[in-house]
Design a protein around this motif. Structure first.
Motif, PDB file in Angstrom:
ATOM      1  N   GLY A   1      -5.649  19.029 -11.032  1.00 12.94           N
ATOM      2  CA  GLY A   1      -4.361  18.380 -11.237  1.00 12.94           C
ATOM      3  C   GLY A   1      -3.301  18.896 -10.283  1.00 12.94           C
ATOM      4  O   GLY A   1      -2.503  18.119  -9.741  1.00 12.94           O
ATOM      5  N   ALA A   2      -3.270  20.199 -10.056  1.00 16.62           N
ATOM      6  CA  ALA A   2      -2.302  20.781  -9.127  1.00 16.62           C
ATOM      7  C   ALA A   2      -2.541  20.282  -7.705  1.00 16.62           C
ATOM      8  O   ALA A   2      -1.587  19.983  -6.971  1.00 16.62           O
ATOM      9  CB  ALA A   2      -2.386  22.304  -9.180  1.00 16.62           C
ATOM     10  N   GLN A   3      -3.805  20.176  -7.322  1.00 17.08           N
ATOM     11  CA  GLN A   3      -4.124  19.669  -5.987  1.00 17.08           C
ATOM     12  C   GLN A   3      -3.689  18.211  -5.831  1.00 17.08           C
ATOM     13  O   GLN A   3      -3.124  17.821  -4.798  1.00 17.08           O
ATOM     14  CB  GLN A   3      -5.632  19.801  -5.730  1.00 17.08           C
ATOM     15  CG  GLN A   3      -6.127  21.231  -5.591  1.00 17.08           C
ATOM     16  CD  GLN A   3      -7.643  21.296  -5.496  1.00 17.08           C
ATOM     17  OE1 GLN A   3      -8.354  20.894  -6.417  1.00 17.08           O
ATOM     18  NE2 GLN A   3      -8.147  21.807  -4.385  1.00 17.08           N
ATOM     19  N   LEU A   4      -3.936  17.414  -6.852  1.00 16.46           N
ATOM     20  CA  LEU A   4      -3.560  16.008  -6.794  1.00 16.46           C
ATOM     21  C   LEU A   4      -2.042  15.831  -6.768  1.00 16.46           C
ATOM     22  O   LEU A   4      -1.509  14.996  -6.024  1.00 16.46           O
ATOM     23  CB  LEU A   4      -4.157  15.258  -7.984  1.00 16.46           C
ATOM     24  CG  LEU A   4      -5.677  15.125  -8.001  1.00 16.46           C
ATOM     25  CD1 LEU A   4      -6.149  14.530  -9.320  1.00 16.46           C
ATOM     26  CD2 LEU A   4      -6.163  14.271  -6.834  1.00 16.46           C
ATOM     27  N   MET A   5      -1.327  16.633  -7.554  1.00 19.75           N
ATOM     28  CA  MET A   5       0.131  16.527  -7.569  1.00 19.75           C
ATOM     29  C   MET A   5       0.726  16.948  -6.236  1.00 19.75           C
ATOM     30  O   MET A   5       1.710  16.366  -5.763  1.00 19.75           O
ATOM     31  CB  MET A   5       0.700  17.370  -8.705  1.00 19.75           C
ATOM     32  CG  MET A   5       0.604  16.698 -10.059  1.00 19.75           C
ATOM     33  SD  MET A   5       1.551  15.150 -10.175  1.00 19.75           S
ATOM     34  CE  MET A   5       3.223  15.816 -10.259  1.00 19.75           C
ATOM     35  N   ALA A   6       0.138  17.947  -5.609  1.00 15.30           N
ATOM     36  CA  ALA A   6       0.618  18.378  -4.298  1.00 15.30           C
ATOM     37  C   ALA A   6       0.498  17.241  -3.284  1.00 15.30           C
ATOM     38  O   ALA A   6       1.409  17.008  -2.474  1.00 15.30           O
ATOM     39  CB  ALA A   6      -0.155  19.607  -3.824  1.00 15.30           C
ATOM     40  N   LEU A   7      -0.627  16.524  -3.339  1.00 13.61           N
ATOM     41  CA  LEU A   7      -0.806  15.385  -2.441  1.00 13.61           C
ATOM     42  C   LEU A   7       0.148  14.240  -2.808  1.00 13.61           C
ATOM     43  O   LEU A   7       0.780  13.636  -1.939  1.00 13.61           O
ATOM     44  CB  LEU A   7      -2.242  14.880  -2.508  1.00 13.61           C
ATOM     45  CG  LEU A   7      -3.302  15.617  -1.705  1.00 13.61           C
ATOM     46  CD1 LEU A   7      -4.686  15.041  -2.016  1.00 13.61           C
ATOM     47  CD2 LEU A   7      -3.018  15.500  -0.203  1.00 13.61           C
ATOM     48  N   ALA A   8       0.246  13.942  -4.109  1.00 16.18           N
ATOM     49  CA  ALA A   8       1.032  12.794  -4.561  1.00 16.18           C
ATOM     50  C   ALA A   8       2.516  12.950  -4.288  1.00 16.18           C
ATOM     51  O   ALA A   8       3.228  11.961  -4.083  1.00 16.18           O
ATOM     52  CB  ALA A   8       0.797  12.564  -6.049  1.00 16.18           C
ATOM     53  N   THR A   9       3.012  14.187  -4.280  1.00 12.05           N
ATOM     54  CA  THR A   9       4.439  14.422  -4.055  1.00 12.05           C
ATOM     55  C   THR A   9       4.754  14.729  -2.593  1.00 12.05           C
ATOM     56  O   THR A   9       5.911  14.877  -2.221  1.00 12.05           O
ATOM     57  CB  THR A   9       4.941  15.583  -4.932  1.00 12.05           C
ATOM     58  OG1 THR A   9       4.127  16.747  -4.684  1.00 12.05           O
ATOM     59  CG2 THR A   9       4.859  15.216  -6.406  1.00 12.05           C
ATOM     60  N   GLY A  10       3.726  14.821  -1.772  1.00 10.85           N
ATOM     61  CA  GLY A  10       3.934  15.061  -0.349  1.00 10.85           C
ATOM     62  C   GLY A  10       4.044  13.759   0.411  1.00 10.85           C
ATOM     63  O   GLY A  10       4.016  12.667  -0.163  1.00 10.85           O
ATOM     64  N   PRO A  11       4.157  13.846   1.737  1.00 12.76           N
ATOM     65  CA  PRO A  11       4.232  12.620   2.557  1.00 12.76           C
ATOM     66  C   PRO A  11       2.896  11.887   2.560  1.00 12.76           C
ATOM     67  O   PRO A  11       1.857  12.477   2.827  1.00 12.76           O
ATOM     68  CB  PRO A  11       4.588  13.152   3.952  1.00 12.76           C
ATOM     69  CG  PRO A  11       4.104  14.577   3.958  1.00 12.76           C
ATOM     70  CD  PRO A  11       4.256  15.074   2.556  1.00 12.76           C
ATOM     71  N   LEU A  12       2.948  10.612   2.228  1.00  8.38           N
ATOM     72  CA  LEU A  12       1.746   9.785   2.207  1.00  8.38           C
ATOM     73  C   LEU A  12       1.923   8.670   3.237  1.00  8.38           C
ATOM     74  O   LEU A  12       2.734   7.765   3.038  1.00  8.38           O
ATOM     75  CB  LEU A  12       1.524   9.187   0.817  1.00  8.38           C
ATOM     76  CG  LEU A  12       1.147  10.167  -0.287  1.00  8.38           C
ATOM     77  CD1 LEU A  12       1.222   9.495  -1.657  1.00  8.38           C
ATOM     78  CD2 LEU A  12      -0.265  10.711  -0.048  1.00  8.38           C
TER      79      LEU A  12
END
Length: 243
Positions: A74-85
């Motif tokens: 979950g922490a890994q996914l949130m880091a990606l989701a809140t970063g630049p996509l």
């Protein structure tokens, strides 16, 4: 990608899946983020993830609980989701024929009456749209499209039909869609396309993908019958448009 949404939410989905939710309503900005996150995970897979399922407003991530735990993943996914996509720079564009009205679009006249206009105006407005494939779901090849003209927004049918034809082009709520296989539907049927968005023994099996752009153009019943036969034989029919 500009942020116009609240921060994404992380939701447990059983004991082997996590949902990353970008919005609680159908939203094109949220959908672009969903698809961007899905691409990011495909480009740089995280250990333990077994499958991802993009929807209009969230990404469902299945994982192997023996290879990953909820908190760490979950922490890994949130880091990606809140970063630049990054946005997809290689959007595919398609022109898809539609035979509107008559036996192929049995709700066209009723839709025109409900919206106080003419069937020709409904066809013109629908065919003038430029749509995005927001998600694929419900049945194989069922393509949910965003970008419907606000004039054409209307509630779904009070009584859903148990069976509607393969290739149906319909509207419901704020969406339009392509129903590849015969099946139930509560949407309003405007026409049919000979294009198979899903065909089991064809390469590619699935024609459209989330993020693709779609436009429609009207054809007559004779052309529909000709293209229907060609599609049944495995021809793509839909025209791929250069960017």
């Amino acid at each position: 990608m500009a942020d116009t949404l609240p921060p994404p939410r992380l939701l447990p989905s059983g004991d082997a899946a996590i949902t990353i939710e970008f919005s609680r309503t159908i939203d094109d900005t949220a959908n672009r983020k969903v698809l961007a996150l899905d691409r990011a995970l495909a480009a740089a897979p995280i250990a333990g993830i077994t499958e991802t399922v993009p929807t209009y407003r969230s990404l469902l991530v299945h994982y192997d609980p023996t290879a990953a735990d909820y908190d760490t993943l979950g922490a890994q996914l949130m880091a990606l989701a809140t970063g630049p996509l990054p946005l997809d720079s290689q959007t595919r564009r398609w022109r898809i024929p539609v035979c509107y009205g008559g036996e192929n679009g049995i709700d066209l006249e009723d839709v025109a009456k409900a919206l106080k206009t003419t069937p020709d105006d409904i066809v013109a407005r629908h065919a003038a749209g430029r749509y995005r494939v927001a998600m694929i779901g419900f049945t194989p090849g069922w393509s949910y499209l965003s970008g419907l003209d606000k004039f054409l927004h209307m509630s779904r049918r009070e009584s859903p039909r148990l069976l509607t034809p393969a290739g149906t082009i319909a509207i419901g709520g704020i969406q339009t869609g392509i129903q590849c296989l015969a099946g139930p539907s509560g949407w309003h049927l405007l026409g049919r396309t000979p294009v198979r968005t899903y065909q089991l023994h064809r390469d590619p099996t699935f024609l459209l993908e989330p993020g693709d752009e779609v436009t429609f153009y009207a054809i007559d019943t004779k052309m529909f019958a000709e293209q229907e036969r060609a599609a049944e034989a495995g021809e793509i029919i839909a025209e791929r448009v250069a960017a």
